[in-house]
Design a protein around this motif. Structure first.
Motif, PDB file in Angstrom:
ATOM      1  N   ALA A  65     -20.583  20.911   7.249  1.00  0.00           N
ATOM      2  CA  ALA A  65     -19.091  20.790   7.685  1.00  0.00           C
ATOM      3  C   ALA A  65     -19.059  21.866   8.796  1.00  0.00           C
ATOM      4  CB  ALA A  65     -18.164  21.204   6.395  1.00  0.00           C
ATOM      5  N   SER A  66     -19.545  22.982   8.779  1.00  0.00           N
ATOM      6  CA  SER A  66     -19.372  24.087   9.834  1.00  0.00           C
ATOM      7  C   SER A  66     -19.920  23.742  11.112  1.00  0.00           C
ATOM      8  CB  SER A  66     -19.565  25.567   9.373  1.00  0.00           C
ATOM      9  OG  SER A  66     -21.090  25.443   9.126  1.00  0.00           O
ATOM     10  N   VAL A  67     -21.087  22.946  11.113  1.00  0.00           N
ATOM     11  CA  VAL A  67     -21.686  22.526  12.345  1.00  0.00           C
ATOM     12  C   VAL A  67     -20.613  21.369  12.861  1.00  0.00           C
ATOM     13  CG1 VAL A  67     -23.579  21.330  13.327  1.00  0.00           C
ATOM     14  CG2 VAL A  67     -24.012  23.162  11.747  1.00  0.00           C
ATOM     15  N   ILE A  68     -20.326  20.524  12.063  1.00  0.00           N
ATOM     16  CA  ILE A  68     -19.450  19.285  12.702  1.00  0.00           C
ATOM     17  C   ILE A  68     -18.165  20.119  13.443  1.00  0.00           C
ATOM     18  CG2 ILE A  68     -18.000  17.546  12.085  1.00  0.00           C
ATOM     19  CD1 ILE A  68     -20.269  16.723  10.145  1.00  0.00           C
ATOM     20  N   THR A  69     -17.403  21.086  12.678  1.00  0.00           N
ATOM     21  CA  THR A  69     -16.444  21.748  13.078  1.00  0.00           C
ATOM     22  C   THR A  69     -16.753  22.467  14.470  1.00  0.00           C
ATOM     23  OG1 THR A  69     -15.642  21.851  10.827  1.00  0.00           O
ATOM     24  CG2 THR A  69     -14.670  23.507  12.432  1.00  0.00           C
ATOM     25  N   SER A  70     -18.036  23.169  14.260  1.00  0.00           N
ATOM     26  CA  SER A  70     -18.078  23.854  15.567  1.00  0.00           C
ATOM     27  C   SER A  70     -18.295  22.962  16.871  1.00  0.00           C
ATOM     28  CB  SER A  70     -19.482  24.527  15.331  1.00  0.00           C
ATOM     29  OG  SER A  70     -19.896  24.973  16.584  1.00  0.00           O
ATOM     30  N   VAL A  71     -18.987  21.766  16.665  1.00  0.00           N
ATOM     31  CA  VAL A  71     -19.207  20.901  17.638  1.00  0.00           C
ATOM     32  C   VAL A  71     -17.643  20.273  18.242  1.00  0.00           C
ATOM     33  CG1 VAL A  71     -20.029  18.592  18.232  1.00  0.00           C
ATOM     34  CG2 VAL A  71     -21.308  20.107  17.136  1.00  0.00           C
ATOM     35  N   ALA A  72     -16.831  19.946  17.193  1.00  0.00           N
ATOM     36  CA  ALA A  72     -15.634  19.406  17.498  1.00  0.00           C
ATOM     37  C   ALA A  72     -14.578  20.490  18.315  1.00  0.00           C
ATOM     38  CB  ALA A  72     -14.758  18.915  16.038  1.00  0.00           C
ATOM     39  N   LEU A  73     -14.760  21.677  17.976  1.00  0.00           N
ATOM     40  CA  LEU A  73     -13.989  22.819  18.718  1.00  0.00           C
ATOM     41  C   LEU A  73     -14.647  23.358  20.224  1.00  0.00           C
ATOM     42  CD1 LEU A  73     -13.173  25.348  16.037  1.00  0.00           C
ATOM     43  CD2 LEU A  73     -11.683  23.681  17.020  1.00  0.00           C
ATOM     44  N   HIS A  74     -15.834  22.752  20.356  1.00  0.00           N
ATOM     45  CA  HIS A  74     -16.454  23.210  21.695  1.00  0.00           C
ATOM     46  C   HIS A  74     -16.366  21.980  22.535  1.00  0.00           C
ATOM     47  CE1 HIS A  74     -18.028  27.310  20.860  1.00  0.00           C
ATOM     48  NE2 HIS A  74     -18.472  26.705  19.701  1.00  0.00           N
TER      49      HIS A  74
END
Length: 74
Positions: A65-74
């Motif tokens: 979930a944090s990796v998906i969130t990180s990719v979405a924010l960048h």
């Protein structure tokens, strides 16, 4: 959002540590002679092994979930 990258880093380190703490259920001799004992196959995990298994599951879900969130924010 640089803070999410630090969260991904910390979660990955925790996940690696928890996975390395778990015991392997396979024996190296079984890989070479082909025999696999079915006697203790269906035993439930208890105690520390159960805690490590559940912790691994929770950390893996949080990590994804944090990796998906990180990719979405960048």
């Amino acid at each position: 959002m640089i803070w999410i990258d630090y969260i991904v880093l910390v979660l990955s380190i925790f996940l690696i540590v928890v996975v390395m703490m778990q015991n392997s259920k396979d024996d190296i001799n079984d890989a070479f002679n082909g025999s696999k004992s079915e006697l203790f196959k269906n035993q439930k995990t208890r105690g520390v092994e159960l805690i490590l298994q559940r912790t691994t599951l929770v950390l893996a879900v949080l990590f994804i979930a944090s990796v998906i969130t990180s990719v979405a924010l960048h």
